[in-house]
Design a protein around this motif. Structure first.
Motif, mmCIF file in Angstrom:
data_model
loop_
_atom_site.group_PDB
_atom_site.id
_atom_site.type_symbol
_atom_site.label_atom_id
_atom_site.label_comp_id
_atom_site.label_asym_id
_atom_site.label_seq_id
_atom_site.Cartn_x
_atom_site.Cartn_y
_atom_site.Cartn_z
ATOM 1 N N THR A 235 -33.847 -6.280 3.376
ATOM 2 C CA THR A 235 -34.122 -5.300 4.434
ATOM 3 C C THR A 235 -35.584 -5.347 4.870
ATOM 4 O OG1 THR A 235 -34.507 -3.609 2.735
ATOM 5 C CG2 THR A 235 -32.305 -3.732 3.697
ATOM 6 N N ASP A 236 -36.475 -5.739 3.960
ATOM 7 C CA ASP A 236 -37.902 -5.804 4.298
ATOM 8 C C ASP A 236 -38.284 -7.103 5.001
ATOM 9 O OD1 ASP A 236 -38.635 -3.319 3.430
ATOM 10 O OD2 ASP A 236 -39.276 -3.971 1.439
ATOM 11 N N MET A 238 -37.235 -8.870 7.622
ATOM 12 C CA MET A 238 -37.406 -8.844 9.075
ATOM 13 C C MET A 238 -38.574 -7.951 9.477
ATOM 14 S SD MET A 238 -35.601 -11.063 10.365
ATOM 15 C CE MET A 238 -36.166 -10.651 12.013
ATOM 16 N N LYS A 239 -38.803 -6.884 8.744
ATOM 17 C CA LYS A 239 -39.953 -6.034 9.034
ATOM 18 C C LYS A 239 -41.255 -6.810 8.847
ATOM 19 C CE LYS A 239 -37.643 -1.876 7.255
ATOM 20 N NZ LYS A 239 -37.752 -0.786 6.250
ATOM 21 N N ILE A 240 -41.323 -7.573 7.754
ATOM 22 C CA ILE A 240 -42.529 -8.363 7.460
ATOM 23 C C ILE A 240 -42.770 -9.391 8.553
ATOM 24 C CG2 ILE A 240 -43.528 -10.040 5.854
ATOM 25 C CD1 ILE A 240 -41.940 -8.521 3.624
ATOM 26 N N VAL A 241 -41.721 -10.102 8.936
ATOM 27 C CA VAL A 241 -41.851 -11.136 9.971
ATOM 28 C C VAL A 241 -42.249 -10.512 11.305
ATOM 29 C CG1 VAL A 241 -40.603 -12.873 11.316
ATOM 30 C CG2 VAL A 241 -40.266 -12.739 8.839
ATOM 31 N N ARG A 242 -41.659 -9.381 11.653
ATOM 32 C CA ARG A 242 -42.004 -8.717 12.919
ATOM 33 C C ARG A 242 -43.458 -8.260 12.922
ATOM 34 N NH1 ARG A 242 -36.547 -5.035 13.806
ATOM 35 N NH2 ARG A 242 -35.281 -6.648 14.826
ATOM 36 N N CYS A 243 -43.929 -7.718 11.798
ATOM 37 C CA CYS A 243 -45.340 -7.317 11.703
ATOM 38 C C CYS A 243 -46.250 -8.515 11.882
ATOM 39 C CB CYS A 243 -45.609 -6.653 10.352
ATOM 40 S SG CYS A 243 -44.973 -4.977 10.195
ATOM 41 N N ARG A 272 -43.905 4.944 8.413
ATOM 42 C CA ARG A 272 -42.940 5.077 7.328
ATOM 43 C C ARG A 272 -41.967 3.903 7.291
ATOM 44 N NH1 ARG A 272 -41.124 11.472 7.078
ATOM 45 N NH2 ARG A 272 -43.220 12.327 6.586
ATOM 46 N N TYR A 273 -41.677 3.354 8.465
ATOM 47 C CA TYR A 273 -40.698 2.264 8.551
ATOM 48 C C TYR A 273 -41.345 0.913 8.284
ATOM 49 C CZ TYR A 273 -36.722 -0.430 10.320
ATOM 50 O OH TYR A 273 -35.668 -1.289 10.432
ATOM 51 N N TYR A 274 -42.535 0.688 8.854
ATOM 52 C CA TYR A 274 -43.187 -0.614 8.751
ATOM 53 C C TYR A 274 -44.375 -0.651 7.789
ATOM 54 C CZ TYR A 274 -40.536 -2.649 12.604
ATOM 55 O OH TYR A 274 -39.537 -3.157 13.384
ATOM 56 N N GLY A 275 -44.761 0.492 7.232
ATOM 57 C CA GLY A 275 -45.930 0.525 6.358
ATOM 58 C C GLY A 275 -45.812 -0.389 5.162
ATOM 59 N N SER A 276 -44.648 -0.426 4.521
ATOM 60 C CA SER A 276 -44.465 -1.278 3.342
ATOM 61 C C SER A 276 -44.539 -2.752 3.704
ATOM 62 C CB SER A 276 -43.125 -0.972 2.667
ATOM 63 O OG SER A 276 -42.040 -1.242 3.550
ATOM 64 N N ALA A 277 -44.104 -3.107 4.934
ATOM 65 C CA ALA A 277 -44.178 -4.499 5.379
ATOM 66 C C ALA A 277 -45.628 -4.934 5.558
ATOM 67 C CB ALA A 277 -43.405 -4.672 6.687
#
Length: 469
Positions: A235-236, A238-243, A272-277
């Motif tokens: 789940t993370d 795609m968030k990492i790649v988008r960031c 909250r959604y992208y912070g971990s990425a």
């Protein structure tokens, strides 16, 4: 290729109290090559263990063992004897073996064999590791980065004495020979495009072709994107790649503040959604945060706004791959009308990080006042502006330097030479930040208690002349 990390490792080895070293840094920057070369040149015996390529070696470290048992197992499994003060153990990709990472605490109890641990995702392991298993405090931490401009110049064949000369001239604020300055300005623009990933630099040095080095950079970016899947949840990923992919566009805006809406224009998908990425990218050594401060006065760290920041990539070469329409020709050929601010500002940020400076910038709310970078140079706040295009004016710099009773200095990086203008602003070439002095802790000098001790002994023996209780 010559790397500065070698001299730092040599200093570590000479320190009689050194502990196992943990070398941190992102993927593809030459950690393994540098450490193995250091081992070959400085030790009689080297045992190299890569936990991703040799997973069977992980069993050596199972069981929470003492250092004697660990070393005996390493010798037995690798069929090689380790000798006192002559041997090195290299533990590569150690983030893949948590027991080996924890065992560094036990290995620090012995001084007979040197140990260097390294890995591309150690920051993630340390961030998620439990305190009772972490060896922090029992190891010597060292950071490694992509090649800086000076290392790039060495790879291109520039004389190391020349780079020493340039550093001296810049730090003493003396002008540089115009022919040399023009050549270095050209080299710096090429460095900004090629970046400091060793494979890309080696390819450019060998072929003189940017397309060849671009191919290497593209491969590196794909590896990094795959790593996001290997070392994070599905789940993370795609968030990492988008960031990661959003960073060049974030820096291309006039307001370079990182905005979550630029990643994905979906309501509610913010920190909250992208912070971990973003944290994953930072812990992997791929990005650096540059925080806004509320006022340009020391101490800067006490005035940081955690929710207001810019993000820079660890290497400018990656920007050209992530930006499909990057105008590389305009950047290299100094087109004053092209918008190359993202490249140049990122290059300066990387240079400051490699010199040991934290990244800070200043923007005042409800005002046009803004400074690209702030540096605390032992109490003096350097206000640093990057001016790579046509506009060389610095209204904010003039305003802040005009405020009385402030210990500030203006630094302006432009397409030019070294000089100090009539307002006291220091002008440096665009590559000038790469040759600033290393960030140093303020020296306070030693204490000398001899005179006080002598006075006390005199009083203790009854000499109270001039003394009042």
């Amino acid at each position: 290729m010559r790397r500065k990390i070698s001299s730092k490792m040599a200093g570590w080895k000479k320190d009689p109290g050194h502990k196992p070293m943990v070398l941190m840094g992102c993927r593809q920057i030459g950690k393994t090559y540098s450490v193995r070369e250091f081992g070959r040149e400085n030790y009689d015996d080297v045992i190299y263990i890569n936990f991703e390529e040799m997973p069977e070696q992980k069993r050596i470290f199972s069981g929470g063992l003492d250092h004697r048992t660990i070393i005996n197992r390493i010798e037995t499994v690798n069929k090689q004897r380790l000798r006192k003060n002559r041997s090195l153990i290299i533990l590569d990709e150690i983030q893949s073996c948590a027991p080996a990472f924890s065992s560094l605490k036990s290995l620090s109890e012995q001084k007979d064999v040197d140990v260097i641990a390294l890995g591309s995702f150690l920051g993630i392991r340390i961030d998620k590791g439990s305190s009772n298993l972490s060896p922090m405090g029992y190891v010597d931490m060292m950071e490694m980065y992509p090649m800086d401009f000076e290392e790039f110049m060495w790879a291109m064949g520039y004389d190391p004495e020349l780079t020493e000369h340039i550093a001296t001239r810049i730090q003493s604020l003396e002008g540089i020979d115009p022919v040399i300055n023009d050549s270095l300005s050209d080299a710096f623009r090429r460095y900004v495009v090629v970046g400091g990933m060793p494979e890309a630099v080696r390819e450019y040095a060998k072929t003189g072709s940017y397309m060849a080095s671009y191919g290497k950079l593209r491969d590196i970016v794909e590896v990094l994107k795959r790593d996001a899947g290997r070392y994070s949840s599905d789940t993370d990923r795609m968030k990492i790649v988008r960031c990661l992919e959003s960073i060049p566009n974030q820096l291309a805006r006039k307001d370079k503040r990182f905005r979550y809406v630029d990643i994905e224009k979906v309501k509610g998908r913010g920190s909250r959604y992208y912070g971990s990425a973003l944290d994953w990218l930072r812990n992997a050594g791929l990005v650096e945060y540059c925080y806004n401060v509320t006022e340009p006065n020391p101490p800067l760290s006490g005035k940081v706004r955690d929710d207001y920041f810019k993000i820079y990539l660890c290497d400018t070469g990656l920007i050209s791959v992530l930006t499909e329409d990057a105008d590389i020709d305009a950047l290299v050929n100094r087109d004053p009308y092209a918008n190359n601010g993202a490249f140049m500002e990122n290059a300066v940020a990387s240079a400051l990080v490699k010199k040991g400076y934290g990244l800070r910038f200043y923007e005042k709310d409800d005002s046009t006042l803004e400074i690209d970078f702030l540096i605390n140079d032992q109490g003096t706040i350097d206000l640093l502006e990057v001016k790579s295009g046509r506009n060389k004016k610095s209204k904010s710099l003039s305003t802040l330097l005009g405020e009385k009773k402030r210990n500030r200095r203006g630094l302006k990086l432009t397409e030019g030479n070294v000089f100090v203008d009539e307002k006291g602003v220091v002008h440096l070439p665009l590559y000038g930040a790469c040759f600033l002095k290393e960030n140093e802790v303020t020296e306070i000098g030693p204490l000398d208690p001899s005179s006080v001790n002598e006075r006390f002994r005199s009083l203790a023996h009854g000499d109270t002349d001039g003394f009042r209780s």
